[in-house]
Design an enzyme around this catalytic site. Structure first.
Site, PDB file in Angstrom:
ATOM      1  N   CYS A 202       0.823  -1.210   0.000  1.00 36.96           N
ATOM      2  CA  CYS A 202       0.000   0.000   0.000  1.00 36.96           C
ATOM      3  C   CYS A 202       0.862   1.268   0.000  1.00 36.96           C
ATOM      4  O   CYS A 202       0.469   2.298  -0.538  1.00 36.96           O
ATOM      5  CB  CYS A 202      -0.962   0.011   1.185  1.00 36.96           C
ATOM      6  SG  CYS A 202      -0.158  -0.079   2.804  1.00 36.96           S
ATOM      7  N   HIS A 484      -1.448   1.606   7.497  1.00 36.62           N
ATOM      8  CA  HIS A 484      -1.949   1.499   6.130  1.00 36.62           C
ATOM      9  C   HIS A 484      -1.786   2.840   5.436  1.00 36.62           C
ATOM     10  O   HIS A 484      -2.064   3.895   6.018  1.00 36.62           O
ATOM     11  CB  HIS A 484      -3.421   1.084   6.157  1.00 36.62           C
ATOM     12  CG  HIS A 484      -4.002   0.835   4.796  1.00 36.62           C
ATOM     13  ND1 HIS A 484      -3.393   0.026   3.864  1.00 36.62           N
ATOM     14  CD2 HIS A 484      -5.149   1.299   4.215  1.00 36.62           C
ATOM     15  CE1 HIS A 484      -4.143  -0.014   2.766  1.00 36.62           C
ATOM     16  NE2 HIS A 484      -5.195   0.752   2.963  1.00 36.62           N
TER      17      HIS A 484
END
Length: 545
Positions: A202, A484
């Site tokens: 990510c 994230h």
């Protein structure tokens, strides 16, 4: 210091808190999310019940609003933030004054229905702990629930429309039609496509979303990507050399993979995009990214641009040597060596990385004792900015510490690039530990860099404002141990050269375009207010022409 509630839930709207003592916060964090210490996951997460409920319910609609036929601002409740209870799969709205998600939690046993996931931000929240939870470093149940909801979201929304956000097409003002041909209608807006996560990538995907919306990068790549591209090099007057036109060979592997990836992102068609070719080529240049471990987005940006810069420099030098019939140390005379060196020095600056992202800082250091001043110039790809933490000073009566300084340092921009990337230093060393600052940092949509430029700035007139417009963000949520990366990008029409009057119309310029939130393969249009409330890590600004 308390975290700002990510779901905008006021403390007054919540039920009274449990009196149970909470575990200490993560010692490695400053303003950290404390998802690691939540005691309620085992009781409040039931994936099988969530799956059963979600698959049998209307997706992205508050169940209670649907029963009551509630409208919010003249629109169905489905257009507002929906929270999913991870105990039973109930979908409840989070709109101020209604908050069916909170009422659902209050109506049941608190510890059983206290954890939710937002379908707009994909963040988890525990009402009992009054904290955001990390879905990437907690118990498997949270990560599995998030994975299921994201996959279901892709299926549910793609059934109605493709997972590509593409605004209306307009005539392109960038190119002129070839002679003898009528103008054609081209899309001036780059669509936003999801990018597959290859395994903790990510951090890479979020950066690539921002690069994909960097218009100047797309334009320059169109120029230089083909074999046989001709580059005109104009050395400074003092070299007494005429301009030289060189033919460039084919791009090197990483640059070629970058061209292919950006072209795929630009073309209309089905998403999401698989970045495996580009990511693998990057790993060849920077082995630190092998192994599919979570990495730092800012470091990724540096390694990617630096590696491409090296490849393009090699490409330009090869073109120059070919123009001189590939001389060697043995065959070249002194004049040939001088010319090759002069053209090379100027030519390497013409690679597209330098032309877009690289600026120059001037560091001025003055000794307070002798007042001697020294200046050092250095190139930059981004500018790192520390986040100042509020600290309570302790008055100790053991002794008074004296701080001695012997120099003053000032950093000013002496050359402005078309795109400036600001890096907010959320990760920093604290003794033997790495810590993350999770506090919100305000940032402007329009940034005037004139106050931070030196008097001799190469492309700045005296008294002139230098306005840059925000078009992209890399956001990091979570802690040092797990987090994230996501992106916010602004889909907008490419700029045209305008006069100074139009350049200074900040309000009209900043309001054009649509902001889009991207989390790997999840793509969603969002309002500007949500962008301004994001926990920015990297900020991408483009010069307003």
């Amino acid at each position: 210091m308390r975290l700002k509630d990510p779901f905008s839930l006021k403390a007054a709207d919540m039920t009274k808190r449990t009196n149970k003592p909470r575990k200490p916060r993560d010692e490695e964090s400053s303003d950290e999310v404390s998802g690691l210490t939540c005691q309620h996951v085992s009781k409040a997460v039931d994936l099988s019940s969530v799956k059963k409920s979600v698959l049998s319910s209307v997706w992205l609609v508050c169940s209670e609003c649907l029963k009551e036929r509630t409208m919010i601002d003249g629109e169905p409740a489905a257009s507002h933030d929906i929270l999913v209870c991870l105990k039973c799969g109930f979908q409840g709205c989070n709109h101020t004054g209604i908050q069916h998600a909170v009422k659902h939690y209050q109506a049941f046993h608190p510890e059983s229905h206290c954890i939710t996931i937002s379908l707009s931000t994909w963040k988890a929240w525990c009402f009992e702990c009054n904290e955001e939870l990390s879905t990437h470093c907690n118990k498997k149940a949270l990560a599995q629930s998030l994975d299921f909801l994201q996959k279901h979201s892709v299926k549910a929304t793609s059934a109605a429309s493709p997972k590509i956000i593409k605004l209306r097409e307009e005539p392109s003002d960038y190119t002129e039609p070839p002679r003898g041909k009528s103008p054609v209608i081209n899309s001036t807006l780059v669509p936003v496509k999801g990018i597959n996560n290859l395994g903790n990538t990510c951090f890479f995907n979020a950066v690539m979303q921002n690069l994909s919306q960097t218009h100047m990068l797309i334009d320059l790549i169109q120029e230089v990507k083909e074999k046989g591209y001709k580059l005109r090099i104009c050395p400074p007057v003092e070299t007494n050399l005429s301009p030289l036109t060189v033919t460039l060979p084919s791009p090197e592997p990483l640059t070629a993979a970058m061209f292919l990836f950006l072209q795929s992102m630009k073309e209309s068609g089905k998403g999401p995009i698989n970045p495996k070719i580009l990511f693998n080529q990057l790993c060849q240049k920077a082995p630190r990214f092998k192994g599919y471990q979570q990495q730092d987005s800012q470091e990724l940006l540096h390694y990617l641009l630096d590696s491409i810069r090296v490849e393009e420099t090699k490409r330009v030098k090869a073109g120059i040597l070919k123009a001189f019939n590939n001389p060697t140390e043995k065959t070249a005379d002194e004049e040939t060596k001088r010319q090759v060196k002069a053209y090379g020095k100027e030519g390497v600056k013409m690679n597209f990385v330098d032309r877009i992202f690289v600026g120059e800082l001037t560091n001025t250091i003055m000794c307070e004792e002798c007042e001697h001043i020294s200046t050092v110039k250095e190139a930059f790809i981004d500018i790192s900015l520390p986040i100042i933490e509020e600290r309570v000073s302790c008055h100790n009566y053991k002794k008074v510490e004296k701080i001695y300084t012997s120099a003053r340092k000032q950093m000013l921009i002496s050359s402005l690039p078309p795109v400036i990337t600001l890096h907010l230093k959320r990760f920093h060393q604290a003794g033997m530990n790495l810590r993350k600052v999770n506090r919100h940092v305000d940032f402007p949509l329009i940034l005037d860099l004139a106050p931070f430029c030196s008097a001799s700035c190469k492309n700045l007139a005296a008294g002139e404002r230098v306005l840059y417009s925000l078009y992209g963000i890399v956001e990091h949520s979570g802690s040092m141990r797990g987090g994230h990366y996501t992106a916010y990008v602004k889909v907008r029409t490419p700029q045209r050269k305008t006069d100074q009057h139009h350049r200074n119309l900040e309000a009209s310029s900043s309001s054009q375009g649509q902001w889009v939130y991207v989390s790997d393969t999840t793509v969603q249009s969002v309002p500007e207010s949500r962008v301004l409330n994001s926990q920015a890590y990297l900020l991408f600004y483009e010069e307003m022409l």
